[in-house]
Design a protein around this motif. Structure first.
Motif, PDB file in Angstrom:
ATOM      1  N   TYR A   1       0.852  -1.182   0.000  1.00 50.64           N
ATOM      2  CA  TYR A   1       0.000   0.000   0.000  1.00 50.64           C
ATOM      3  C   TYR A   1       0.883   1.225   0.000  1.00 50.64           C
ATOM      4  N   ARG A   2       0.777   2.041  -1.041  1.00 52.17           N
ATOM      5  CA  ARG A   2       1.576   3.262  -1.195  1.00 52.17           C
ATOM      6  C   ARG A   2       3.064   3.003  -0.997  1.00 52.17           C
ATOM      7  N   GLY A   3       3.506   1.919  -1.575  1.00 53.12           N
ATOM      8  CA  GLY A   3       4.925   1.592  -1.540  1.00 53.12           C
ATOM      9  C   GLY A   3       5.406   0.889  -0.292  1.00 53.12           C
ATOM     10  N   ALA A   4       4.541   0.721   0.693  1.00 53.81           N
ATOM     11  CA  ALA A   4       4.950   0.052   1.931  1.00 53.81           C
ATOM     12  C   ALA A   4       4.257  -1.303   2.032  1.00 53.81           C
ATOM     13  N   GLU A   5       5.018  -2.286   2.490  1.00 53.94           N
ATOM     14  CA  GLU A   5       4.456  -3.611   2.687  1.00 53.94           C
ATOM     15  C   GLU A   5       3.877  -3.714   4.087  1.00 53.94           C
ATOM     16  N   TYR A   6       2.716  -4.347   4.202  1.00 52.72           N
ATOM     17  CA  TYR A   6       2.180  -4.612   5.533  1.00 52.72           C
ATOM     18  C   TYR A   6       1.452  -5.951   5.517  1.00 52.72           C
ATOM     19  N   VAL A   7       1.360  -6.554   6.693  1.00 50.77           N
ATOM     20  CA  VAL A   7       0.754  -7.874   6.824  1.00 50.77           C
ATOM     21  C   VAL A   7      -0.701  -7.720   7.231  1.00 50.77           C
ATOM     22  N   VAL A   8      -1.578  -8.409   6.497  1.00 50.89           N
ATOM     23  CA  VAL A   8      -2.995  -8.459   6.842  1.00 50.89           C
ATOM     24  C   VAL A   8      -3.193  -9.773   7.599  1.00 50.89           C
ATOM     25  N   ASP A   9      -3.314  -9.666   8.936  1.00 55.78           N
ATOM     26  CA  ASP A   9      -3.424 -10.875   9.760  1.00 55.78           C
ATOM     27  C   ASP A   9      -4.819 -11.484   9.695  1.00 55.78           C
ATOM     28  N   PHE A  10      -5.834 -10.644   9.704  1.00 51.12           N
ATOM     29  CA  PHE A  10      -7.204 -11.135   9.732  1.00 51.12           C
ATOM     30  C   PHE A  10      -7.840 -10.929   8.367  1.00 51.12           C
ATOM     31  N   LEU A  11      -8.311 -12.013   7.792  1.00 49.98           N
ATOM     32  CA  LEU A  11      -8.890 -11.963   6.456  1.00 49.98           C
ATOM     33  C   LEU A  11     -10.408 -11.865   6.551  1.00 49.98           C
ATOM     34  N   PRO A  12     -11.040 -11.152   5.622  1.00 52.94           N
ATOM     35  CA  PRO A  12     -12.501 -11.050   5.650  1.00 52.94           C
ATOM     36  C   PRO A  12     -13.153 -12.387   5.340  1.00 52.94           C
ATOM     37  N   LYS A  13     -14.141 -12.733   6.150  1.00 54.86           N
ATOM     38  CA  LYS A  13     -14.913 -13.962   5.981  1.00 54.86           C
ATOM     39  C   LYS A  13     -16.377 -13.639   6.232  1.00 54.86           C
ATOM     40  N   VAL A  14     -17.239 -14.596   5.959  1.00 61.03           N
ATOM     41  CA  VAL A  14     -18.660 -14.470   6.250  1.00 61.03           C
ATOM     42  C   VAL A  14     -19.053 -15.665   7.111  1.00 61.03           C
ATOM     43  N   LYS A  15     -19.803 -15.387   8.165  1.00 62.11           N
ATOM     44  CA  LYS A  15     -20.290 -16.460   9.032  1.00 62.11           C
ATOM     45  C   LYS A  15     -21.790 -16.599   8.821  1.00 62.11           C
ATOM     46  N   ILE A  16     -22.205 -17.806   8.477  1.00 62.46           N
ATOM     47  CA  ILE A  16     -23.626 -18.111   8.276  1.00 62.46           C
ATOM     48  C   ILE A  16     -24.076 -18.967   9.455  1.00 62.46           C
ATOM     49  N   GLU A  17     -25.199 -18.599  10.048  1.00 58.86           N
ATOM     50  CA  GLU A  17     -25.774 -19.393  11.128  1.00 58.86           C
ATOM     51  C   GLU A  17     -27.174 -19.822  10.721  1.00 58.86           C
ATOM     52  N   ALA A  18     -27.466 -21.094  10.885  1.00 55.99           N
ATOM     53  CA  ALA A  18     -28.800 -21.618  10.592  1.00 55.99           C
ATOM     54  C   ALA A  18     -29.132 -22.699  11.604  1.00 55.99           C
ATOM     55  N   VAL A  19     -30.366 -22.684  12.091  1.00 52.68           N
ATOM     56  CA  VAL A  19     -30.831 -23.729  13.000  1.00 52.68           C
ATOM     57  C   VAL A  19     -31.768 -24.625  12.203  1.00 52.68           C
ATOM     58  N   VAL A  20     -31.484 -25.912  12.240  1.00 54.68           N
ATOM     59  CA  VAL A  20     -32.255 -26.872  11.443  1.00 54.68           C
ATOM     60  C   VAL A  20     -32.649 -28.077  12.289  1.00 54.68           C
ATOM     61  N   ALA A  21     -33.627 -28.811  11.802  1.00 47.63           N
ATOM     62  CA  ALA A  21     -34.035 -30.060  12.451  1.00 47.63           C
ATOM     63  C   ALA A  21     -32.904 -31.081  12.296  1.00 47.63           C
ATOM     64  N   GLU A  22     -32.851 -31.989  13.234  1.00 49.71           N
ATOM     65  CA  GLU A  22     -31.792 -33.011  13.271  1.00 49.71           C
ATOM     66  C   GLU A  22     -31.637 -33.734  11.928  1.00 49.71           C
ATOM     67  N   GLN A  23     -32.759 -34.069  11.280  1.00 47.10           N
ATOM     68  CA  GLN A  23     -32.700 -34.831  10.027  1.00 47.10           C
ATOM     69  C   GLN A  23     -32.175 -34.017   8.842  1.00 47.10           C
ATOM     70  N   GLN A  24     -32.074 -32.703   8.973  1.00 46.56           N
ATOM     71  CA  GLN A  24     -31.558 -31.861   7.882  1.00 46.56           C
ATOM     72  C   GLN A  24     -30.059 -31.607   7.973  1.00 46.56           C
ATOM     73  N   VAL A  25     -29.455 -31.944   9.096  1.00 45.43           N
ATOM     74  CA  VAL A  25     -28.068 -31.544   9.357  1.00 45.43           C
ATOM     75  C   VAL A  25     -27.094 -32.057   8.297  1.00 45.43           C
ATOM     76  N   GLU A  26     -27.094 -33.353   8.032  1.00 43.83           N
ATOM     77  CA  GLU A  26     -26.109 -33.907   7.099  1.00 43.83           C
ATOM     78  C   GLU A  26     -26.261 -33.332   5.698  1.00 43.83           C
ATOM     79  N   ARG A  27     -27.500 -33.163   5.255  1.00 43.35           N
ATOM     80  CA  ARG A  27     -27.721 -32.585   3.922  1.00 43.35           C
ATOM     81  C   ARG A  27     -27.235 -31.140   3.872  1.00 43.35           C
ATOM     82  N   CYS A  28     -27.470 -30.372   4.939  1.00 46.99           N
ATOM     83  CA  CYS A  28     -26.997 -28.983   5.005  1.00 46.99           C
ATOM     84  C   CYS A  28     -25.474 -28.922   4.934  1.00 46.99           C
ATOM     85  N   VAL A  29     -24.817 -29.807   5.661  1.00 49.87           N
ATOM     86  CA  VAL A  29     -23.358 -29.836   5.661  1.00 49.87           C
ATOM     87  C   VAL A  29     -22.836 -30.158   4.260  1.00 49.87           C
TER      88      VAL A  29
END
Length: 112
Positions: A46-74
């Protein structure tokens, strides 16, 4: 009932959302997060200087499902989020004791 939490690359969010919708998952929460695993971040210039990006952008998805849907969701999340490169993410599955829909008072699976 189980809570599925998936941490994925941000550009894979639409693919995962569509795939879950196709198998009948009707609701989810999406949170923008930052983190790292084995990937350990990366170096940027960035502007000629090197720097380390320790934390990368991610997305966290949360869903609550019935027991029988778990394996298919995974399966569906794994297929839709996979790029084959480091940093594809993780899926966590935890038990849910009780759910209450605030508006109606419905509980457990009828409240999902």
């Amino acid at each position: 009932m189980k809570k599925i939490e998936a941490i994925i690359k941000p550009f894979k969010l639409d693919d995962v959302r569509e795939a879950l919708s196709e198998i009948g998952v009707t609701g989810m929460t999406v949170i923008e997060v930052k983190g790292f695993g084995r990937q350990k971040g990366h170096t940027e210039l960035y502007r000629g200087a090197e720097y380390v990006v320790d934390f990368l952008p991610k997305v966290k998805i949360e869903a609550v499902v019935a027991e029988q849907q778990v394996e298919r969701c995974v399966e569906v999340i794994s297929e839709a989020a996979r790029t084959g490169k480091i940093g594809d993410g993780k899926i966590f599955i935890t038990p849910i004791e009780r759910i209450i829909r605030i508006r109606t008072g419905e509980e457990d699976e009828s409240a999902i």
